[in-house]
Design a protein around this motif. Structure first.
Motif, short mmCIF file in Angstrom:
data_model
loop_
_atom_site.label_atom_id
_atom_site.label_comp_id
_atom_site.label_asym_id
_atom_site.label_seq_id
_atom_site.Cartn_x
_atom_site.Cartn_y
_atom_site.Cartn_z
N UNK A 50 0.84 -1.19 0.00
CA UNK A 50 0.00 0.00 0.00
C UNK A 50 0.88 1.25 0.00
N UNK A 51 0.43 2.26 -0.74
CA UNK A 51 1.13 3.54 -0.78
C UNK A 51 0.52 4.49 0.25
N UNK A 52 1.36 5.29 0.88
CA UNK A 52 0.89 6.31 1.80
C UNK A 52 1.83 7.51 1.70
N UNK A 53 1.37 8.67 2.09
CA UNK A 53 2.10 9.91 1.86
C UNK A 53 2.44 10.61 3.16
N UNK A 54 3.70 11.04 3.29
CA UNK A 54 4.15 11.90 4.38
C UNK A 54 4.38 13.29 3.79
N UNK A 55 4.13 14.32 4.60
CA UNK A 55 4.22 15.69 4.06
C UNK A 55 5.01 16.61 4.98
N UNK A 56 5.77 17.49 4.36
CA UNK A 56 6.39 18.65 5.00
C UNK A 56 6.88 19.54 3.86
N UNK A 57 6.08 20.53 3.53
CA UNK A 57 6.30 21.40 2.38
C UNK A 57 6.04 20.66 1.06
N UNK A 58 6.63 19.49 0.91
CA UNK A 58 6.35 18.63 -0.25
C UNK A 58 5.73 17.32 0.23
N UNK A 59 5.31 16.50 -0.72
CA UNK A 59 4.76 15.18 -0.41
C UNK A 59 5.79 14.09 -0.73
N UNK A 60 5.83 13.06 0.11
CA UNK A 60 6.75 11.96 -0.07
C UNK A 60 5.95 10.66 0.02
N UNK A 61 5.98 9.88 -1.06
CA UNK A 61 5.19 8.65 -1.14
C UNK A 61 6.00 7.47 -0.64
N UNK A 62 5.45 6.77 0.34
CA UNK A 62 6.09 5.60 0.93
C UNK A 62 5.32 4.34 0.54
N UNK A 63 6.04 3.21 0.48
CA UNK A 63 5.44 1.91 0.20
C UNK A 63 5.50 1.08 1.47
N UNK A 64 4.33 0.59 1.92
CA UNK A 64 4.27 -0.24 3.13
C UNK A 64 3.84 -1.65 2.73
N UNK A 65 4.62 -2.64 3.17
CA UNK A 65 4.35 -4.05 2.87
C UNK A 65 4.29 -4.84 4.16
N UNK A 66 3.37 -5.77 4.23
CA UNK A 66 3.24 -6.64 5.40
C UNK A 66 3.65 -8.06 5.04
N UNK A 67 4.47 -8.66 5.89
CA UNK A 67 4.89 -10.05 5.72
C UNK A 67 4.35 -10.84 6.90
N UNK A 68 3.54 -11.84 6.62
CA UNK A 68 2.93 -12.66 7.68
C UNK A 68 3.66 -13.98 7.79
N UNK A 69 4.12 -14.29 8.98
CA UNK A 69 4.92 -15.50 9.22
C UNK A 69 3.99 -16.64 9.63
N UNK A 70 3.71 -17.53 8.69
CA UNK A 70 2.81 -18.65 8.94
C UNK A 70 3.61 -19.96 8.89
N UNK A 71 3.50 -20.76 9.94
CA UNK A 71 4.12 -22.08 9.94
C UNK A 71 3.19 -23.07 9.26
N UNK A 72 3.68 -23.71 8.19
CA UNK A 72 2.89 -24.68 7.43
C UNK A 72 3.58 -26.03 7.45
#
Length: 530
Positions: A105-127
């Motif tokens: 998912x993309x999300x934005x941080x701001x201070x005078x300009x905008x900065x786009x960050x990418x957030x990824x989730x890794x789920x640890x499942x034992x199979x």
């Protein structure tokens, strides 16, 4: 003329000037650009996290590590910190209520300009999936939702007992439930796994194999080798080995072998470096193929006893004046506003020679300056970026040590300087740290401490082969021996570089630490056996 009469005569002219200036101001454009200050996450905390998030401020990415109990479609943020603290995260309210991270998912941080960050989730499942008489480990294809297990040739596929099965998280429900039942695997069997309101169909195959015991591979280190084999579960499975120039086989002890169903792993110790051996797996009276392997040499870091130093102007350098650098310090940055804060000392564990003294100091004039953590690291100081450092971490290293030992003393001063995200540490005891790592990236790791493009070492990064650390949060007044065990992510991966850092302030990369903290280190040594 009185002052009041003079003012009354000047008032019309003053009003005309003000009016003209007002009209003119409407034609003037503000061409002063806003400052370009990148906003970065310092922390991003979520419910059911297995470990702190990995934050890459250069590529503006965050990786979250979720437990099995976490629903990736509803990840709740518990808290976050930004640098600089004046930055804003407009999406924060939505994320605090829960966000879908089944995909990045993309999300934005701001201070005078905008900065786009990418957030990824890794789920640890034992199979896992096991059956009676299984040969080797099951193959679990998560992307294709397939499971393949093997049993000996001649096994009755119409009556295979499933001894264990788990294909998703701990809250998942499987239909039909196979564990503990005899199942007809003459054809593939489909099961439906439901979790968090979502269902997936998995297909399970049980096949026969002619191989009853297999020597899968050997990962040879310097004094240790890791042996991998597979055979029918429940039999007497293990390994034998011998030197290539010897005739007699030796059997590994059961205590050195770890079994997981039909797979088993042996840790063979006490080997001689640069020597050829032969190993084979066995199962009862049957043997797998013989595999020949040669152990690696051993190696040490250069100047690990910190005997060699020279003074270049006011910069102490941890190598001989006519020698080659292996270690370096942050002295080139510290001396822009002060003197070297990492330097040699005659105080040693043996009473002779030299040690490395690492002193954290606030360098500057009055309140104008910055905290400089006393540090020494394997690599080189590349350049100074304003009041920040750019470093190259790592020297070529392709062998696999098991431990690093050394000697240390430490004085912990109260944390006097803090930066955004660490305000709650003010006046608490500082922490000294020594860490060592092996990485397999194609080049040394570039470290940048500038918050605008900060890039620091991450023990959980993909490039890390092994890592270990030791920390001290209180005074150690006498020379004390310490030992760090390297934790390997894989026995198979071969490193390309070794990294080692010693610092009087563990958070020195964030310019957070105690003015006056001192760590002394000496006689570092790598070991290659368990």
């Amino acid at each position: 003329m009185s002052a009041s009469k003079l003012f009354s005569r000047l008032l019309p002219a003053l009003a005309a000037v003000i009016a003209a200036a007002s009209m003119l101001s409407g034609c003037i454009k503000n061409n002063i650009p806003y400052p370009n200050i990148q906003v970065s996450f310092v922390s991003l905390e979520v419910e059911d996290a297995l470990q702190p998030a990995t934050i890459d401020s250069v590529n503006m990415t965050v990786t979250l590590y979720l437990s099995e109990r976490s629903n990736p479609a509803n990840v709740v943020v518990n808290g976050f910190a930004l640098s600089p603290s004046e930055g804003e995260w407009p999406d924060s309210a939505a994320w605090l209520n829960g966000i879908d991270l089944t995909d990045r998912r993309l999300t934005t941080l701001t201070l005078y300009q905008e900065y786009t960050w990418i957030v990824t989730a890794v789920r640890d499942v034992e199979r896992y999936f096991t059956v009676e008489q299984q040969v080797g480990a099951s193959v679990i294809d998560v992307a294709g939702r397939r499971v393949i297990a093997y049993v000996p040739e001649g096994a009755d596929l119409s009556r295979i007992k499933v001894t264990s099965i788990k294909l998703e998280g701990v809250t998942s429900v499987m239909t039909p439930q196979l564990e503990g039942r005899e199942v007809d695997f003459t054809r593939p069997v489909d099961v439906t796994v439901t979790e968090f309101g979502h269902s997936d169909v998995w297909t399970i195959y049980v096949l026969t194999t002619e191989a009853t015991v297999t020597t899968e591979r050997v990962d040879a280190w310097s004094c240790v080798a890791w042996l991998y084999g597979s055979a029918e579960e429940g039999k007497d499975n293990g390994f034998e080995y011998r030197r290539a120039d010897a005739a007699e086989w030796q059997r590994m002890s059961a205590a050195a072998i770890t079994t997981d169903g039909g797979s088993f792993t042996g840790r063979l110790t006490g080997l001689t470096p640069e020597t050829t051996y032969i190993a084979r797996a066995y199962s009862d009276d049957e043997y797998g193929a013989e595999v020949e392997f040669t152990t690696q040499p051993t190696a040490q870091m250069a100047n690990e006893d910190f005997e060699n130093w020279w003074l270049d102007g006011k910069v102490w350098c941890p190598w001989a004046e006519d020698g080659t650098s292996y270690w370096d310090t942050g002295n080139k940055g510290a001396t822009t506003l002060g003197t070297s804060n990492t330097y040699p000392s005659d105080d040693t564990p043996t009473g002779t020679g030299r040690s490395a003294c690492l002193e954290t100091r606030f360098v500057g004039i009055g309140s104008i300056g910055k905290l400089a953590a006393g540090n020494i690291f394997v690599g080189s100081y590349v350049r100074t970026d304003g009041t920040n450092g750019v470093l190259s971490f790592g020297r070529p290293f392709t062998v696999r040590p098991t431990r690093m030992t050394g000697w240390m003393k430490y004085h912990s001063a109260p944390i006097s300087s803090v930066t955004s995200g660490f305000e709650d540490l003010k006046d608490t005891p500082d922490t000294g740290i020594v860490w060592v790592a092996l990485i397999d990236s194609d080049e040394p790791l570039e470290i940048r401490t500038n918050p605008k493009n900060r890039q620091l070492f991450d023990p959980e990064a993909d490039y890390v082969v092994a890592y270990g650390k030791m920390e001290w949060k209180s005074d150690v007044t006498e020379w004390t021996r310490f030992e760090i065990t390297l934790d390997y992510k894989s026995t198979e991966r071969v490193p390309k570089y070794i990294l080692c850092t010693c610092s009087a302030s563990a958070l020195g990369d964030y310019f957070t630490g105690g003015n006056g903290s001192v760590l002394m280190v000496d006689d570092l040594s790598l070991s290659f056996d368990y």
